[in-house]
Design an enzyme around this catalytic site. Structure first.
Site, PDB file in Angstrom:
ATOM      1  N   ALA A   4      75.108  22.022  36.250  1.00  0.00           N
ATOM      2  CA  ALA A   4      75.935  23.166  36.649  1.00  0.00           C
ATOM      3  C   ALA A   4      75.476  24.369  35.840  1.00  0.00           C
ATOM      4  O   ALA A   4      74.847  24.220  34.790  1.00  0.00           O
ATOM      5  CB  ALA A   4      77.396  22.853  36.348  1.00  0.00           C
ATOM      6  N   GLY A  35      75.196  18.026  36.650  1.00  0.00           N
ATOM      7  CA  GLY A  35      75.394  18.286  38.076  1.00  0.00           C
ATOM      8  C   GLY A  35      74.116  18.069  38.874  1.00  0.00           C
ATOM      9  O   GLY A  35      74.165  17.743  40.062  1.00  0.00           O
ATOM     10  N   GLU A  92      73.982  14.554  39.545  1.00  0.00           N
ATOM     11  CA  GLU A  92      75.083  14.266  40.470  1.00  0.00           C
ATOM     12  C   GLU A  92      74.722  14.671  41.905  1.00  0.00           C
ATOM     13  O   GLU A  92      75.166  14.047  42.860  1.00  0.00           O
ATOM     14  CB  GLU A  92      76.360  14.966  40.001  1.00  0.00           C
ATOM     15  CG  GLU A  92      76.884  14.351  38.703  1.00  0.00           C
ATOM     16  CD  GLU A  92      78.074  15.108  38.141  1.00  0.00           C
ATOM     17  OE1 GLU A  92      77.890  16.275  37.765  1.00  0.00           O
ATOM     18  OE2 GLU A  92      79.175  14.532  38.104  1.00  0.00           O
ATOM     19  N   GLU A 100      76.741  15.985  29.831  1.00  0.00           N
ATOM     20  CA  GLU A 100      77.945  16.834  29.732  1.00  0.00           C
ATOM     21  C   GLU A 100      78.710  16.619  28.430  1.00  0.00           C
ATOM     22  O   GLU A 100      79.325  17.549  27.903  1.00  0.00           O
ATOM     23  CB  GLU A 100      78.877  16.553  30.919  1.00  0.00           C
ATOM     24  CG  GLU A 100      78.443  17.192  32.229  1.00  0.00           C
ATOM     25  CD  GLU A 100      77.492  16.328  33.040  1.00  0.00           C
ATOM     26  OE1 GLU A 100      76.910  15.377  32.462  1.00  0.00           O
ATOM     27  OE2 GLU A 100      77.334  16.590  34.239  1.00  0.00           O
TER      28      GLU A 100
HETATM   29  N1  3HC Z   1      73.272  26.537  32.830  1.00  0.00           N
HETATM   30  C1  3HC Z   1      72.908  27.790  32.541  1.00  0.00           C
HETATM   31  N2  3HC Z   1      71.791  28.084  31.843  1.00  0.00           N
HETATM   32  C2  3HC Z   1      71.018  27.068  31.452  1.00  0.00           C
HETATM   33  C3  3HC Z   1      71.338  25.727  31.725  1.00  0.00           C
HETATM   34  C4  3HC Z   1      72.525  25.470  32.459  1.00  0.00           C
HETATM   35  N3  3HC Z   1      72.899  24.239  32.791  1.00  0.00           N
HETATM   36  N4  3HC Z   1      70.390  24.941  31.197  1.00  0.00           N
HETATM   37  C5  3HC Z   1      69.494  25.754  30.623  1.00  0.00           C
HETATM   38  N5  3HC Z   1      69.870  27.030  30.764  1.00  0.00           N
HETATM   39  C6  3HC Z   1      69.142  28.237  30.310  1.00  0.00           C
HETATM   40  C7  3HC Z   1      69.095  28.318  28.795  1.00  0.00           C
HETATM   41  O1  3HC Z   1      70.230  28.984  28.298  1.00  0.00           O
HETATM   42  C8  3HC Z   1      67.828  29.107  28.568  1.00  0.00           C
HETATM   43  O2  3HC Z   1      68.137  30.455  28.796  1.00  0.00           O
HETATM   44  P1  3HC Z   1      67.373  31.603  27.978  1.00  0.00           P
HETATM   45  O3  3HC Z   1      65.930  31.436  28.290  1.00  0.00           O
HETATM   46  O4  3HC Z   1      67.989  32.855  28.476  1.00  0.00           O
HETATM   47  O5  3HC Z   1      67.675  31.320  26.533  1.00  0.00           O
HETATM   48  C9  3HC Z   1      66.930  28.645  29.699  1.00  0.00           C
HETATM   49  O6  3HC Z   1      67.800  28.067  30.683  1.00  0.00           O
HETATM   50  C10 3HC Z   1      65.915  27.602  29.300  1.00  0.00           C
HETATM   51  O7  3HC Z   1      66.593  26.568  28.616  1.00  0.00           O
HETATM   52  P2  3HC Z   1      65.969  25.899  27.303  1.00  0.00           P
HETATM   53  O8  3HC Z   1      65.507  26.941  26.365  1.00  0.00           O
HETATM   54  O9  3HC Z   1      66.960  24.912  26.835  1.00  0.00           O
HETATM   55  O10 3HC Z   1      64.678  25.202  27.932  1.00  0.00           O
HETATM   56  P3  3HC Z   1      64.055  23.795  27.620  1.00  0.00           P
HETATM   57  O11 3HC Z   1      62.893  23.680  28.514  1.00  0.00           O
HETATM   58  O12 3HC Z   1      63.884  23.613  26.150  1.00  0.00           O
HETATM   59  O13 3HC Z   1      65.146  22.710  28.066  1.00  0.00           O
HETATM   60  C11 3HC Z   1      66.752  21.696  29.532  1.00  0.00           C
HETATM   61  C12 3HC Z   1      65.494  22.581  29.408  1.00  0.00           C
HETATM   62  C13 3HC Z   1      66.432  20.273  29.065  1.00  0.00           C
HETATM   63  C14 3HC Z   1      67.175  21.705  30.971  1.00  0.00           C
HETATM   64  C15 3HC Z   1      67.873  22.266  28.629  1.00  0.00           C
HETATM   65  O14 3HC Z   1      68.017  23.641  28.927  1.00  0.00           O
HETATM   66  C16 3HC Z   1      69.208  21.636  28.807  1.00  0.00           C
HETATM   67  O15 3HC Z   1      69.454  20.604  28.236  1.00  0.00           O
HETATM   68  N6  3HC Z   1      70.098  22.276  29.576  1.00  0.00           N
HETATM   69  C17 3HC Z   1      71.458  21.848  29.748  1.00  0.00           C
HETATM   70  C18 3HC Z   1      71.573  20.637  30.600  1.00  0.00           C
HETATM   71  C19 3HC Z   1      73.037  20.260  30.765  1.00  0.00           C
HETATM   72  O16 3HC Z   1      73.773  20.162  29.834  1.00  0.00           O
HETATM   73  N7  3HC Z   1      73.447  20.045  32.021  1.00  0.00           N
HETATM   74  C20 3HC Z   1      74.806  19.731  32.317  1.00  0.00           C
HETATM   75  C21 3HC Z   1      75.550  20.976  32.593  1.00  0.00           C
HETATM   76  S1  3HC Z   1      77.282  20.726  32.794  1.00  0.00           S
HETATM   77  C22 3HC Z   1      77.420  20.085  34.335  1.00  0.00           C
HETATM   78  O17 3HC Z   1      76.446  19.887  34.995  1.00  0.00           O
HETATM   79  C23 3HC Z   1      78.817  19.814  34.814  1.00  0.00           C
HETATM   80  C24 3HC Z   1      78.809  19.042  36.075  1.00  0.00           C
HETATM   81  O18 3HC Z   1      79.049  17.713  35.802  1.00  0.00           O
HETATM   82  C25 3HC Z   1      79.853  19.525  37.031  1.00  0.00           C
END
Ligand code: 3HC
Length: 687
Positions: free
Chosen positions: A66, A105, A108, A128
């Protein structure tokens, strides 16, 4: 090629519809992406010539989750559930094609496809929990139906990423296709599904069962790890629901618990930390245009605990290290400890013997500083003495090749003064590792007055290479972390002098969420750090303890008494020493409430953080939070001291500081910045 919207395309290749998502950087499920997916699937389903649908992403990754930045805002556009319903109920097979990471997500979405294919380098996971959340789009109900309750518990409460091969073995991925050939592989897979008339498999229709004991055992085994966090327990309850309830009922449980978490303070803090960590990489005057220097070899001066731990970071990243010591014996001991650490890791199965040998082969020792002449980076890690450090840097100045980075691991000394011993202060920087240096994630990168931009950019990049979180800080005693810690230490000592016992102070901070309080920490580190028997004059409680050979855990006693398993017990001996000190000082010990302990130890730190910001020694408040979370065990679900202050409100912090200032003097004098922000109704986040 038909553009569905600005981030989604739909094309047909023969009878396969291919929906391509392209929303940099990570294809997060923003409203735009959800709309694109919704309309793309709708169009593909309606296209009479499309027989199967492949979902694939452009850029570095499949959908990474998400869009975290949208949480808390008003929802607009298609909901994720709308998209998922379309996909899962599609009359045509849907195949998700995964590269990079399918997370949260994103996974998912993939789980409502009828099939999933991935390249070998792809990873999947439900992280998450690390944002204080649970998978809120059916993931909690679908994952256990594929991998079983036990694996779902492990994956969802750790947030770990699982590689494609392992995911394939678990049934999460149906086929692993050749690296670089995802699109072709997914289309070929789709054609096979059609040719063989394979069923439209819905994960929701599968069964999952588990013995209730599985959950009880899991909770018990992880109680310590989950302490204080709300999200792990909610994740567990969702998996229980998956096992015990029909799918749709399970979804309701998931929804309710998700809403509780997403609106709560813990998740707000953890989401803040996610962005804060990425923000810390951004240095206003050192942009991506600044070139970094290649670091292909590292020299470390000092083979003690710090030097050894620092070296391991580079060896782990495949960068050769040369360690220099003064005496052969100390060098041998240092190299031996590193080997032993690696051997222990290998024994636990986390490293192969081959890897141990590879790392050790990249490590060499020397008794001559001149052997560091060809190193790209030299890190001095000798004990904290300015004269010795200056002497070493003066020598390095003559030895190191032009352009080499000269770093000090000092934890509080003036980096500018150290740099002044060289003719190249632009090459000098502080790299403050935290003990144990191969474990702790924080690296304080100390920018001197003259440190050059390429040296800063290289250090920030290097932090990432060795798996650390680099935070750029300015020169001041103790930099950011230790400078604030010293406020907490002063209050901890003062509280004990006024009538609290060490275990009272420790309990309050432990309950707040720290892994241990300051006195337990001292016992662990050893009370005799910096203590000498000759100079000891029974002038502090710590000196008296050391004189009695109560030097901490290693001697079986310190502030606490320890049993043979190192379990701590409040010590009557310590209590007596404290009472004697109070009697000598003529103070009347008083009962000190927990609130006072918490406020005095934490609010003085926050106040110091405000001064650090005033002086420009940290770039932003969130950098301070990242220091405290990664270097000092600040509970991540409270978001760091500055976020915590914002969350309880700066007027409250200000009011309590003034209250203590009136009683106890200027140790509590509020920083001007704190007064100003509180007066304007702002927080540190508004700076
Ligand atoms: N939402 C918004 N922005 C995100 C994001 C997300 N889910 N994931 C990454 N970004 C952004 C980062 O803030 C960063 O922005 P910036 O360049 O402006 O600083 C950019 O994307 C690149 O991210 P990273 O620097 O972390 O890049 P990496 O290549 O090192 O890592 C990644 C990539 C493994 C995808 C890492 O970003 C990550 O772990 N992201 C989060 C994944 C996550 O937690 N997903 C679950 C979200 S909650 C959800 O899905 C709820 C659902 O169940 C309903």
């Amino acid at each position: 090629m038909a553009a569905i919207n600005s981030v989604t395309d739909l094309v047909r290749e023969g009878d396969i519809a291919v929906i391509t998502l392209n929303s940099p950087p990570v294809n997060a499920l923003s409203s735009n992406v959800r709309d694109g997916l919704h309309d793309g699937f709708k169009a593909a389903i309606e296209d009479p010539d499309a027989k199967a649908i492949v979902l694939i992403c452009d850029g570095r990754t499949f959908i990474a989750g998400a869009d975290i930045s949208e949480f808390g805002g008003a929802s607009k556009g298609a909901s994720l559930f709308d998209v998922q319903n379309l996909m899962e109920n599609s009359p045509k097979p849907v195949i998700a094609a995964i590269h990079g990471t399918a997370l949260g997500g994103g996974l998912e979405v993939a789980l409502v496809a009828h099939y999933r294919v991935a390249v070998p380098s792809a990873k999947v996971g439900l992280p998450e929990v690390n944002l204080g959340l649970l998978p809120g789009a059916g993931g909690t109900q679908r994952l256990p139906r594929i991998v079983g309750a036990q694996k779902a518990l492990e994956m969802m409460t750790s947030g770990s990423h699982v590689g494609a091969k392992a995911a394939n073995a678990m049934g999460l991925v149906d086929e692993v296709v050749e690296e670089g050939k995802l699109r072709e592989g997914a289309i070929a897979f789709a054609k096979r599904v059609l040719a063989e008339n394979l069923p439209l498999k819905k994960v929701r229709d599968r069964e999952v069962s588990a013995d209730p004991q599985v959950f009880a055992d899991f909770r018990k085994a992880n109680a310590r790890k989950f302490r204080g966090f709300k999200a792990p327990e909610s994740n567990i309850q969702c998996i229980e629901a998956a096992v015990n309830l029909p799918f749709d009922e399970g979804l309701k449980v998931e929804r309710q618990l998700f809403m509780e978490l997403v609106t709560g303070a813990q998740s707000a803090a953890q989401r803040y930390v996610f962005f804060a960590e990425r923000q810390a990489n951004k240095i206003p005057d050192v942009g991506p245009e600044v070139e970094t220097l290649p670091i292909k070899s590292v020299g470390v001066i000092g083979a003690g605990t710090m030097g050894g731990g620092i070296s391991m970071n580079f060896l782990n990243a495949g960068i050769p290290v040369k360690i220099v010591e003064m005496k052969q014996e100390a060098l041998d001991r240092g190299l031996g400890v590193i080997r032993k650490n690696y051997e222990n890791t290998a024994k636990k199965g986390r490293l192969t013997q081959d890897d141990v040998e590879k790392r050790m082969a990249a490590l060499s020792g020397s008794l001559e500083l001149s052997d560091l002449a060809d190193c790209d980076l030299i890190i001095e890690a000798v004990f904290e003495n300015m004269e010795i450090k200056k002497d070493i840097f003066a020598k390095l100045d003559k030895i190191a090749k032009p352009g080499a980075i000269l770093a000090s691991n000092t934890s509080y000394l003036n980096v500018d003064e150290i740099a002044s011993a060289t003719s190249r202060p632009e090459s000098v920087i502080g790299l403050h590792f935290f003990s144990p240096a191969n474990v702790m994630r924080l690296l304080e990168i100390v920018r001197g007055d003259k440190t050059s931009k390429p040296v800063i950019a290289t250090s920030m990049k290097l932090a990432k290479t060795i798996g650390k979180v680099g935070v750029l800080v300015g020169v001041c005693p103790g930099f950011v972390g230790n400078r604030m810690l010293s406020q907490r230490q002063q209050q901890a000592q003062a509280l004990v002098a006024e009538g609290a016992m060490p275990w009272d102070v420790d309990r309050v901070l432990y309950d707040f969420g720290f892994p241990m309080g300051p006195f337990a920490m001292s016992d662990l580190a050893g009370l005799d750090i910096g203590w000498s028997a000759e100079k000891s004059s029974s002038s502090t409680i710590r000196e008296v303890l050391c004189e009695m050979d109560r030097r901490g855990q290693k001697t079986g006693a310190g502030y606490y008494d320890y049993d043979e398993n190192r379990n701590a017990k409040p010590s009557p001996v310590t209590e007596k020493i404290i009472q004697d000190f109070a009697a000598k000082a003529g103070t009347n010990p008083r009962k000190i409430e927990d609130d006072e302990i918490l406020e005095r130890t934490i609010f003085t730190m926050i106040n110091e953080g405000a001064k650090i910001l005033e002086e420009g020694k940290a770039i932003r408040a969130s950098d301070i939070d990242i220091v405290w979370i990664n270097g000092y065990g600040w509970p991540v679900y409270r978001g760091g001291p500055m976020h915590y202050a914002d969350s309880i409100g700066l007027p409250k912090v200000l009011e309590r500081l003034k209250h203590y200032q009136a009683q106890m003097g200027d140790a509590f004098k509020p920083a001007a910045l704190l007064e100003k922000l509180a007066g304007e109704g702002k927080g540190f986040k508004d700076l």
